[in-house]
Motif scaffolding. Structure first.
Motif, PDB file in Angstrom:
ATOM      1  N   ASP A   1     -15.440   3.609  10.401  1.00 31.73           N
ATOM      2  CA  ASP A   1     -16.812   3.804  10.883  1.00 31.73           C
ATOM      3  C   ASP A   1     -17.024   5.256  11.304  1.00 31.73           C
ATOM      4  O   ASP A   1     -18.063   5.857  11.012  1.00 31.73           O
ATOM      5  N   TYR A   2     -16.034   5.816  11.997  1.00 32.01           N
ATOM      6  CA  TYR A   2     -16.095   7.221  12.390  1.00 32.01           C
ATOM      7  C   TYR A   2     -16.178   8.113  11.146  1.00 32.01           C
ATOM      8  O   TYR A   2     -17.007   9.023  11.069  1.00 32.01           O
ATOM      9  N   LEU A   3     -15.305   7.877  10.159  1.00 34.14           N
ATOM     10  CA  LEU A   3     -15.283   8.703   8.944  1.00 34.14           C
ATOM     11  C   LEU A   3     -16.618   8.643   8.217  1.00 34.14           C
ATOM     12  O   LEU A   3     -17.142   9.670   7.777  1.00 34.14           O
ATOM     13  N   ARG A   4     -17.189   7.443   8.078  1.00 30.39           N
ATOM     14  CA  ARG A   4     -18.488   7.316   7.411  1.00 30.39           C
ATOM     15  C   ARG A   4     -19.581   8.050   8.177  1.00 30.39           C
ATOM     16  O   ARG A   4     -20.430   8.728   7.581  1.00 30.39           O
ATOM     17  N   SER A   5     -19.568   7.931   9.489  1.00 29.97           N
ATOM     18  CA  SER A   5     -20.568   8.633  10.307  1.00 29.97           C
ATOM     19  C   SER A   5     -20.418  10.143  10.195  1.00 29.97           C
ATOM     20  O   SER A   5     -21.410  10.867  10.083  1.00 29.97           O
ATOM     21  N   ARG A   6     -19.174  10.612  10.234  1.00 34.86           N
ATOM     22  CA  ARG A   6     -18.923  12.055  10.106  1.00 34.86           C
ATOM     23  C   ARG A   6     -19.390  12.565   8.752  1.00 34.86           C
ATOM     24  O   ARG A   6     -20.039  13.606   8.648  1.00 34.86           O
TER      25      ARG A   6
ATOM     26  N   HIS B   1      -9.487   3.813   1.875  1.00 41.41           N
ATOM     27  CA  HIS B   1      -9.076   3.847   3.271  1.00 41.41           C
ATOM     28  C   HIS B   1      -8.055   2.760   3.576  1.00 41.41           C
ATOM     29  O   HIS B   1      -8.283   1.599   3.273  1.00 41.41           O
ATOM     30  N   THR B   2      -6.934   3.157   4.170  1.00 44.40           N
ATOM     31  CA  THR B   2      -5.982   2.229   4.786  1.00 44.40           C
ATOM     32  C   THR B   2      -5.474   2.909   6.045  1.00 44.40           C
ATOM     33  O   THR B   2      -5.200   4.112   6.042  1.00 44.40           O
ATOM     34  N   ALA B   3      -5.374   2.162   7.133  1.00 43.41           N
ATOM     35  CA  ALA B   3      -4.908   2.750   8.390  1.00 43.41           C
ATOM     36  C   ALA B   3      -4.434   1.671   9.340  1.00 43.41           C
ATOM     37  O   ALA B   3      -4.956   0.557   9.350  1.00 43.41           O
ATOM     38  N   ASP B   4      -3.436   2.024  10.127  1.00 43.97           N
ATOM     39  CA  ASP B   4      -2.988   1.214  11.245  1.00 43.97           C
ATOM     40  C   ASP B   4      -2.393   2.164  12.287  1.00 43.97           C
ATOM     41  O   ASP B   4      -2.549   3.380  12.163  1.00 43.97           O
TER      42      ASP B   4
ATOM     43  N   ARG C   1      -4.009   6.567   5.269  1.00 45.37           N
ATOM     44  CA  ARG C   1      -4.299   7.320   4.050  1.00 45.37           C
ATOM     45  C   ARG C   1      -5.749   7.042   3.710  1.00 45.37           C
ATOM     46  O   ARG C   1      -6.192   5.891   3.689  1.00 45.37           O
ATOM     47  N   TYR C   2      -6.492   8.109   3.485  1.00 47.73           N
ATOM     48  CA  TYR C   2      -7.882   7.932   3.071  1.00 47.73           C
ATOM     49  C   TYR C   2      -8.293   9.084   2.166  1.00 47.73           C
ATOM     50  O   TYR C   2      -7.717  10.166   2.190  1.00 47.73           O
TER      51      TYR C   2
END
Length: 168
Positions: free
Chosen positions: A26-31, A45-48, A53-54
């Motif tokens: 959500d942060y990445l899309r907003s940025r 996008h994958t993250a934990d 990795r995105y």
């Protein structure tokens, strides 16, 4: 030949909190919506908590490019940026970044480090090399591109601090 970029920013927030924000979709899309340019998007996008990795797409309108760049890279530009982060331990992350500009002789690659600081905050460090494979003009264009990358990193850091402060 290439041009090296060294960038550093500090935050009042600890690295674990900054990392969680920086890899949040959500942060990445907003940025990207705010500062990513035309056609910006989160492509993968994958993250934990252990790593991420995105792949992002940025857009630059040709009219916003410096004249030296427009002469070699005519038209709008699409930039694809892949970042990978790995948690080393609490408060310390290492990453790498690969940047491609399809259809152009320009690219960038480098490393990133996010770590806690003694004052309870954190520091983000980025070191990357910009390469433009154009005889005679490549070095000049690398300088221009490097400056644009610094401006983007500064804008992204400011956006991150605003996001962390709740000013979404």
């Amino acid at each position: 030949m290439s041009r090296q970029i060294d960038y550093s920013s500090t935050s009042q927030y600890p690295a674990d909190e900054v990392y969680a924000t920086m890899v949040d979709p959500d942060y990445l899309r907003s940025r990207l919506k705010r500062i990513g340019g035309p056609g910006a998007d989160l492509l993968e996008h994958t993250a934990d908590t252990e790593g991420a990795r995105y792949r992002l797409r940025h857009g630059l309108d040709a009219k916003d490019l410096p004249p030296a760049v427009r002469g070699v890279l005519p038209g709008d530009i699409t930039i694809e940026r892949t970042e990978r982060w790995t948690r080393q331990e609490s408060g310390r992350y290492l990453g790498d970044v690969q940047v491609a500009i399809p259809g152009t002789p320009a690219s960038a690659a480098g490393g990133m480090r996010l770590h806690d600081t003694a004052d309870g905050g954190s520091e983000l460090q980025v070191r990357a090399d910009v390469t433009v494979q154009v005889p005679l003009l490549g070095g000049k264009i690398e300088g221009v591109v490097a400056e644009q990358v610094r401006k983007l990193l500064t804008a992204e850091s400011a956006f991150t601090q605003q996001w962390l402060a709740g000013g979404r």
